[in-house]
Motif scaffolding. Sequence first.
Motif, PDB file in Angstrom:
ATOM      1  N   PHE A  85       0.823  -1.206   0.000  1.00  0.00           N
ATOM      2  CA  PHE A  85       0.000   0.000   0.000  1.00  0.00           C
ATOM      3  C   PHE A  85       0.862   1.262   0.000  1.00  0.00           C
ATOM      4  O   PHE A  85       2.059   1.210   0.288  1.00  0.00           O
ATOM      5  CB  PHE A  85      -0.941  -0.006   1.203  1.00  0.00           C
ATOM      6  CG  PHE A  85      -1.835  -1.213   1.257  1.00  0.00           C
ATOM      7  CD1 PHE A  85      -2.513  -1.652   0.128  1.00  0.00           C
ATOM      8  CD2 PHE A  85      -1.997  -1.920   2.425  1.00  0.00           C
ATOM      9  CE1 PHE A  85      -3.342  -2.766   0.169  1.00  0.00           C
ATOM     10  CE2 PHE A  85      -2.819  -3.038   2.488  1.00  0.00           C
ATOM     11  CZ  PHE A  85      -3.488  -3.452   1.361  1.00  0.00           C
ATOM     12  N   ASN A  86       0.227   2.393  -0.306  1.00  0.00           N
ATOM     13  CA  ASN A  86       0.980   3.649  -0.332  1.00  0.00           C
ATOM     14  C   ASN A  86       0.240   4.828   0.301  1.00  0.00           C
ATOM     15  O   ASN A  86       0.701   5.960   0.227  1.00  0.00           O
ATOM     16  CB  ASN A  86       1.380   4.005  -1.769  1.00  0.00           C
ATOM     17  CG  ASN A  86       0.188   4.217  -2.684  1.00  0.00           C
ATOM     18  OD1 ASN A  86      -0.966   4.182  -2.264  1.00  0.00           O
ATOM     19  ND2 ASN A  86       0.468   4.436  -3.962  1.00  0.00           N
ATOM     20  N   THR A  87      -0.923   4.574   0.921  1.00  0.00           N
ATOM     21  CA  THR A  87      -1.720   5.661   1.484  1.00  0.00           C
ATOM     22  C   THR A  87      -2.319   5.248   2.823  1.00  0.00           C
ATOM     23  O   THR A  87      -2.847   4.144   2.949  1.00  0.00           O
ATOM     24  CB  THR A  87      -2.860   6.056   0.517  1.00  0.00           C
ATOM     25  OG1 THR A  87      -2.283   6.403  -0.744  1.00  0.00           O
ATOM     26  CG2 THR A  87      -3.669   7.224   1.041  1.00  0.00           C
ATOM     27  N   TYR A 148      -4.266   1.672   2.037  1.00  0.00           N
ATOM     28  CA  TYR A 148      -4.735   1.148   0.747  1.00  0.00           C
ATOM     29  C   TYR A 148      -3.790   1.600  -0.355  1.00  0.00           C
ATOM     30  O   TYR A 148      -2.952   2.476  -0.145  1.00  0.00           O
ATOM     31  CB  TYR A 148      -6.183   1.563   0.480  1.00  0.00           C
ATOM     32  CG  TYR A 148      -6.401   3.022   0.132  1.00  0.00           C
ATOM     33  CD1 TYR A 148      -6.488   3.435  -1.190  1.00  0.00           C
ATOM     34  CD2 TYR A 148      -6.526   3.989   1.138  1.00  0.00           C
ATOM     35  CE1 TYR A 148      -6.697   4.767  -1.519  1.00  0.00           C
ATOM     36  CE2 TYR A 148      -6.744   5.310   0.805  1.00  0.00           C
ATOM     37  CZ  TYR A 148      -6.834   5.701  -0.514  1.00  0.00           C
ATOM     38  OH  TYR A 148      -7.040   7.020  -0.829  1.00  0.00           O
ATOM     39  N   LEU A 149      -3.938   0.983  -1.528  1.00  0.00           N
ATOM     40  CA  LEU A 149      -3.125   1.337  -2.697  1.00  0.00           C
ATOM     41  C   LEU A 149      -3.871   2.416  -3.463  1.00  0.00           C
ATOM     42  O   LEU A 149      -4.943   2.189  -3.994  1.00  0.00           O
ATOM     43  CB  LEU A 149      -2.883   0.118  -3.584  1.00  0.00           C
ATOM     44  CG  LEU A 149      -2.012   0.362  -4.796  1.00  0.00           C
ATOM     45  CD1 LEU A 149      -0.625   0.853  -4.397  1.00  0.00           C
ATOM     46  CD2 LEU A 149      -1.896  -0.908  -5.617  1.00  0.00           C
ATOM     47  N   ASN A 150      -3.285   3.583  -3.509  1.00  0.00           N
ATOM     48  CA  ASN A 150      -3.866   4.742  -4.187  1.00  0.00           C
ATOM     49  C   ASN A 150      -3.087   4.934  -5.489  1.00  0.00           C
ATOM     50  O   ASN A 150      -1.910   5.265  -5.462  1.00  0.00           O
ATOM     51  CB  ASN A 150      -3.755   5.977  -3.297  1.00  0.00           C
ATOM     52  CG  ASN A 150      -4.432   7.177  -3.887  1.00  0.00           C
ATOM     53  OD1 ASN A 150      -5.076   7.109  -4.925  1.00  0.00           O
ATOM     54  ND2 ASN A 150      -4.301   8.293  -3.194  1.00  0.00           N
ATOM     55  N   ASN A 151      -3.729   4.706  -6.594  1.00  0.00           N
ATOM     56  CA  ASN A 151      -3.066   4.879  -7.883  1.00  0.00           C
ATOM     57  C   ASN A 151      -3.123   6.335  -8.300  1.00  0.00           C
ATOM     58  O   ASN A 151      -4.211   6.858  -8.510  1.00  0.00           O
ATOM     59  CB  ASN A 151      -3.720   4.005  -8.960  1.00  0.00           C
ATOM     60  CG  ASN A 151      -3.536   2.537  -8.673  1.00  0.00           C
ATOM     61  OD1 ASN A 151      -2.465   2.121  -8.234  1.00  0.00           O
ATOM     62  ND2 ASN A 151      -4.571   1.754  -8.888  1.00  0.00           N
ATOM     63  N   PRO A 152      -1.950   6.968  -8.446  1.00  0.00           N
ATOM     64  CA  PRO A 152      -1.937   8.404  -8.771  1.00  0.00           C
ATOM     65  C   PRO A 152      -2.425   8.677 -10.182  1.00  0.00           C
ATOM     66  O   PRO A 152      -2.498   7.883 -11.031  1.00  0.00           O
ATOM     67  CB  PRO A 152      -0.467   8.802  -8.659  1.00  0.00           C
ATOM     68  CG  PRO A 152       0.309   7.548  -8.545  1.00  0.00           C
ATOM     69  CD  PRO A 152      -0.644   6.428  -8.265  1.00  0.00           C
TER      70      PRO A 152
END
Length: 152
Positions: A85-87, A148-152
């Motif tokens: 995840f990144n967020t 969660y994984l936030n796709n930029p």
Amino acid sequence: MSGRSKTPERALFLGQRSTTHLSNGGPMSFHIEKINILSDLYGYSPSFNQICLHQLTINWNGPIVQLKFDLHEFPSKPPAKWGAFNTIQVDLSIFPLSLIRVEKFGEGNICNIAIDKVRDNLFEINVTGDSIADIHGSHIRIEKLSAYLNNP
């Protein structure tokens, strides 16, 4: 007072107990329930600046306001289960309400959240940026922290 402002400085989650300075220069500590969850995760207390505000919910049962937002930064050493995840998303509750004023709720919703203790049992939460709101309540609590994984 040498350099001290005449208005309270913003206390943006500086650990389990946060401190703000009053106009007379004296410290005033206040407790935000479960703030240690964030400082334990990050190793410091992350800023509530440049957050992405997803939701502002008002419920008569309290009455209560719940803010759901993404923090601007991801911890450098997240738990293993959050490795993909990144967020980080925070659910924050303010209750019981004594005032709520929502001027606008924007698109994109990049905001800053500032928290001041106005007096015993009264916090003022100011949301500024793409959304603008003033919320007054007696208690502030982190209800949930997730990733969660936030796709930029």
